[in-house]
Structures are given as structure tokens and as C-alpha cells.
Design a protein around this motif. Structure first.
Motif, mmCIF file in Angstrom:
data_model
loop_
_atom_site.group_PDB
_atom_site.id
_atom_site.type_symbol
_atom_site.label_atom_id
_atom_site.label_comp_id
_atom_site.label_asym_id
_atom_site.label_seq_id
_atom_site.Cartn_x
_atom_site.Cartn_y
_atom_site.Cartn_z
ATOM 1 N N ALA A 1 81.766 51.556 16.387
ATOM 2 C CA ALA A 1 81.063 52.143 15.252
ATOM 3 C C ALA A 1 80.600 53.560 15.558
ATOM 4 O O ALA A 1 80.705 54.467 14.722
ATOM 5 C CB ALA A 1 79.873 51.262 14.866
ATOM 6 N N MET A 2 80.084 53.777 16.761
ATOM 7 C CA MET A 2 79.600 55.106 17.134
ATOM 8 C C MET A 2 80.745 56.107 17.269
ATOM 9 O O MET A 2 80.606 57.272 16.873
ATOM 10 C CB MET A 2 78.824 55.019 18.440
ATOM 11 N N ILE A 3 81.888 55.684 17.797
ATOM 12 C CA ILE A 3 83.034 56.590 17.918
ATOM 13 C C ILE A 3 83.496 57.037 16.536
ATOM 14 O O ILE A 3 83.804 58.218 16.309
ATOM 15 C CB ILE A 3 84.177 55.904 18.687
ATOM 16 N N LEU B 1 73.578 47.764 23.511
ATOM 17 C CA LEU B 1 73.428 48.914 22.607
ATOM 18 C C LEU B 1 73.445 50.244 23.367
ATOM 19 O O LEU B 1 74.220 51.141 23.008
ATOM 20 C CB LEU B 1 72.148 48.762 21.783
ATOM 21 N N PRO B 2 72.628 50.432 24.413
ATOM 22 C CA PRO B 2 72.746 51.696 25.167
ATOM 23 C C PRO B 2 74.111 51.888 25.811
ATOM 24 O O PRO B 2 74.626 53.010 25.875
ATOM 25 C CB PRO B 2 71.645 51.573 26.237
ATOM 26 N N LEU B 3 74.720 50.794 26.282
ATOM 27 C CA LEU B 3 76.030 50.905 26.912
ATOM 28 C C LEU B 3 77.080 51.354 25.903
ATOM 29 O O LEU B 3 77.898 52.243 26.186
ATOM 30 C CB LEU B 3 76.430 49.560 27.523
ATOM 31 N N GLY B 4 77.081 50.736 24.707
ATOM 32 C CA GLY B 4 78.044 51.130 23.682
ATOM 33 C C GLY B 4 77.841 52.551 23.204
ATOM 34 O O GLY B 4 78.809 53.292 22.972
ATOM 35 N N ILE B 5 76.585 52.973 23.063
ATOM 36 C CA ILE B 5 76.294 54.343 22.620
ATOM 37 C C ILE B 5 76.724 55.348 23.683
ATOM 38 O O ILE B 5 77.348 56.375 23.379
ATOM 39 C CB ILE B 5 74.792 54.483 22.304
ATOM 40 N N ALA B 6 76.406 55.054 24.938
ATOM 41 C CA ALA B 6 76.790 55.962 26.016
ATOM 42 C C ALA B 6 78.306 56.049 26.158
ATOM 43 O O ALA B 6 78.856 57.133 26.416
ATOM 44 C CB ALA B 6 76.162 55.495 27.329
ATOM 45 N N ALA B 7 79.000 54.926 25.980
ATOM 46 C CA ALA B 7 80.460 54.937 26.076
ATOM 47 C C ALA B 7 81.079 55.755 24.952
ATOM 48 O O ALA B 7 82.060 56.483 25.165
ATOM 49 C CB ALA B 7 80.988 53.502 26.040
ATOM 50 N N ALA B 8 80.510 55.659 23.741
ATOM 51 C CA ALA B 8 81.033 56.439 22.617
ATOM 52 C C ALA B 8 80.739 57.921 22.776
ATOM 53 O O ALA B 8 81.544 58.772 22.349
ATOM 54 C CB ALA B 8 80.430 55.925 21.315
ATOM 55 N N ALA B 9 79.586 58.247 23.374
ATOM 56 C CA ALA B 9 79.230 59.658 23.555
ATOM 57 C C ALA B 9 80.070 60.328 24.639
ATOM 58 O O ALA B 9 80.233 61.556 24.622
ATOM 59 C CB ALA B 9 77.752 59.776 23.897
ATOM 60 N N ARG B 10 80.615 59.518 25.566
ATOM 61 C CA ARG B 10 81.430 60.072 26.656
ATOM 62 C C ARG B 10 82.754 59.314 26.748
ATOM 63 O O ARG B 10 82.986 58.566 27.704
ATOM 64 C CB ARG B 10 80.678 59.988 27.978
ATOM 65 N N GLY C 1 86.344 58.138 27.604
ATOM 66 C CA GLY C 1 87.198 58.401 28.757
ATOM 67 C C GLY C 1 86.470 58.483 30.068
ATOM 68 O O GLY C 1 87.118 58.595 31.118
ATOM 69 N N SER C 2 85.124 58.423 30.050
ATOM 70 C CA SER C 2 84.349 58.502 31.279
ATOM 71 C C SER C 2 84.290 57.137 31.953
ATOM 72 O O SER C 2 84.764 56.129 31.422
ATOM 73 C CB SER C 2 82.941 59.013 30.977
ATOM 74 N N TRP C 3 83.637 57.101 33.112
ATOM 75 C CA TRP C 3 83.533 55.833 33.839
ATOM 76 C C TRP C 3 82.702 54.818 33.064
ATOM 77 O O TRP C 3 82.971 53.612 33.120
ATOM 78 C CB TRP C 3 82.912 56.073 35.210
ATOM 79 N N ILE C 4 81.696 55.288 32.328
ATOM 80 C CA ILE C 4 80.875 54.348 31.568
ATOM 81 C C ILE C 4 81.647 53.787 30.380
ATOM 82 O O ILE C 4 81.437 52.643 29.971
ATOM 83 C CB ILE C 4 79.565 55.037 31.125
ATOM 84 N N ASP C 5 82.568 54.586 29.848
ATOM 85 C CA ASP C 5 83.428 54.093 28.768
ATOM 86 C C ASP C 5 84.372 53.017 29.291
ATOM 87 O O ASP C 5 84.564 51.969 28.654
ATOM 88 C CB ASP C 5 84.214 55.251 28.168
#
Length: 341
Positions: A229-231, A118-127, A129-133
Motif C-alpha cells: 500500500a505504501m509503495i 507496520l514500521p517494517l512495511g513502511i520502512a521497506a516501502a520508503a527504501r 531494494g534495501s536490506w530492510i526491503d
């Protein structure tokens, strides 16, 4: 409260055809397998065709499949799931004794996956194209591509054979120690209740690799759905308006966006947990874990009908209960869903 009880009653009745279908399907498929339980039981010396036929009559296998099904359905209504000729115990007792071991793996693996995905998916959607995405997409792709038993074998090879960090992947407890008294059936809880530090360390040490295998198996779909979903929500008009109004980024992300993306995320959580109950069969076999999955797999290998049918029925009931919980959560998350009426 009356509306909630009425909703639960309607949904429970709607699951009865699903449970009946699972029961009939499993019953028929087991009878169509080429293996013969009577021949398996008569594998000893001095057993001929007459003895095999006598065993078939004793087991009721000489009757037609519809007649056997009706007898089995009547037994189910009385709470009798049959008896395993492999263990000599009733299927109800066998499943009750092994269910805590399976729940230890499933629940722990599910919680680990949820805490990471859940935190990984949220962080990837918030950024995007970033490395976490990119990391989120790599994990989702790898987790989807690798079967659970392959993940388990890789973890055993790395952490047991190569590094020697993990204990031998055999069972739930060190055979050189005395197991804690059975109170709940969960080794972890029973060891804690007994106040046995060595037992707690032994149990937790043997849980690491199988629980990590289950977590990696569930991590991919949870992270992928959370990100998607977050994107979608973050690109919606009301989120853009909230940002334009100067609301804090954290409030927009966690309050507005996550709340509106909760329905598909909760749906995926329920589906993944239900699937994990059935998918732990191979994981339990790889780690010699004495749960309901390995119990059912051994029964299939021995043409032992009753345990397999009981296992499938238990998983179907769990799936129905999880779906009921999801529908209740829908109404709590978003009353517009309208499923509580």
C-alpha cells in the motif's frame, strides 16, 4: 450522531444473514460427521444398542435434521447454546470461562505483530531494494509458508528443549504456585490485581512462546500489505508533488503517504485479527492453552456438537463486530468512502 447510529443499525442487520448462515452450516456439517455422540456417551461397560438408542432419544438425535435445526435456532434466540456433555457445563459458561485465555493470546500477539509489521512495511516501502526491503519480503514469504502450529513447535524446540530459556509449554500457570483469585478471567490482570509478583512472572513467562507464535503468524500479511500500500501511494502524483515542493521527508511519509494508505492497512488489520480468533485453535492445542480454540477442538474429537456450534457462532459474531468497526474507521479516515451515509 444519528447518522452514525443509523449506519451501525444497518450494518448490524446486514450481518444477521451471515450469522444465520454460519449457524446452519456448522449445524449441518456436525450432523454429517460419522461420529455418534450417543455411542461416545454409551462407551462404558454394559451398554448395548438399546442404551445407545435411549441416549439418542434423550439428546433429540432421533429427530430429522431440519427439526433439530429449528429446535436449536429457538434455543439460540433464548440465549441457550446448549450443554457440553464432555464438561457437563453449559456452552455459554464454558466459553465465558475460556474466552479471556484466548483473548490474552490473540490481543497480545496482534499488538506485537502490529508494532513490528507496520514500521517494517513502511520502512521497506520508503527504501525499496534495501536490506530492510529484502528482510520484509523474506519475513512475509516465510510467515505465509509456515503454518502456525509449525512455528509453535519450532519455538518450543529451540527455546524450551535446546536452550532451556522458556518454561514448559503446558498451560497458563505454574502448577506449583497458587493461581490468583479470578476477577477478570485474564491471568495477567488478575495476578497484577492480586499484587503477586511470582504469579505475574509465571503467567508472562508462559505467554511468551504462544504469543510470539501468534505474532509471527500475523506479521507476514500485515507487513506485506503495508509495504504494498505504501509503495503504491509513494509513487502517486500528489506525493511526488509534495516532495518537489520541498516538504520534509518525514512529513511526506507519515502524514500524506500513510494517511492515504490507511484504508487497505486497516482492512488487513481487521481481517487478520478476526482470523486469529479462529486460527488460535492449533496454537492453543500445541501449548496446552485452555482457551476456546482447544475447547472446540476437544469437542470435535468427542463428537460434542454444542461446543463446536457455540465456538463458530462466537467467532462469527466477533468477525461481524470487527467488520463493523472497520467500516466506521473508513468514514473517519476518508469521508470520501461514503460508508457513513
Amino acid at each position: 450522531m444519528p447518522a452514525l447510529l443509523s449506519f451501525i443499525g444497518k450494518r448490524s442487520l446486514a450481518t444477521l444473514p451471515i450469522l444465520a448462515g454460519a449457524l446452519v452450516f456448522t449445524f449441518v456439517v456436525m450432523r454429517l460427521l460419522p461420529a455418534d455422540p450417543a455411542a461416545f456417551l454409551a462407551s462404558g461397560p454394559g451398554m448395548g444398542p438399546e442404551e445407545i438408542e435411549a441416549i439418542r432419544v434423550n439428546l433429540g438425535l432421533d429427530r430429522s435434521i431440519p427439526e433439530q435445526l429449528l429446535i436449536y435456532a429457538g434455543d439460540i434466540l433464548r440465549g441457550d447454546l446448549g450443554r457440553s456433555f464432555t464438561t457437563g457445563e453449559t456452552v455459554v459458561d464454558d466459553l465465558a470461562a475460556r474466552l479471556p485465555a484466548s483473548l490474552e493470546l490473540t490481543v497480545t500477539g496482534f499488538l506485537l505483530a502490529m508494532l513490528v509489521a507496520l514500521p517494517l512495511g513502511i520502512a521497506a516501502a520508503a527504501r525499496p531494494g534495501s536490506w530492510i526491503d529484502h528482510l520484509c519480503r523474506i519475513i512475509a514469504t516465510a510467515g505465509t509458508s509456515l503454518p502456525s502450529f509449525v512455528i509453535g513447535l519450532l519455538l518450543i524446540h529451540i527455546f524450551y528443549f535446546n536452550l532451556g530459556w522458556a518454561p514448559e509449554p503446558v498451560g497458563r500457570f505454574d502448577m506449583m504456585l497458587f493461581p490468583p483469585p479470578v476477577v477478570t478471567g485474564s491471568m495477567v490482570i488478575d495476578a497484577v490485581l492480586a499484587g503477586d509478583g511470582a504469579a505475574v512472572r509465571s503467567v508472562l513467562g508462559r505467554m511468551v512462546l504462544p504469543c510470539l507464535t501468534m505474532a509471527l503468524f500475523a506479521l507476514a500479511p500485515l507487513a506485506r500489505i503495508t509495504r504494498g500500500a505504501m509503495i503504491g501511494v509513494l509513487a502517486s502524483d500528489f506525493v511526488v508533488a509534495a516532495r518537489a515542493a520541498g516538504l520534509p521527508r518525514r512529513m511526506v511519509l507519515w502524514h500524506y503517504a500513510l494517511h492515504n494508505a490507511a484504508v487497505p492497512i486497516v482492512t488487513t488489520l481487521g481481517l487478520v485479527f478476526s482470523y486469529m480468533l479462529g486460527a488460535n485453535v492449533l496454537v492453543e492445542k500445541v501449548f496446552a492453552w485452555p482457551g476456546i480454540g482447544s475447547y472446540a477442538l476437544d469437542a470435535v474429537m468427542n463428537a460434542d456438537y454444542a461446543p463446536v456450534q457455540g465456538f463458530v457462532l462466537l467467532v462469527a459474531v466477533a468477525f461481524a463486530l470487527v467488520n463493523l468497526l472497520i467500516d466506521i474507521l473508513y468514514g473517519l479516515i476518508d469521508p470520501r468512502v461514503g460508508r457513513m451515509g
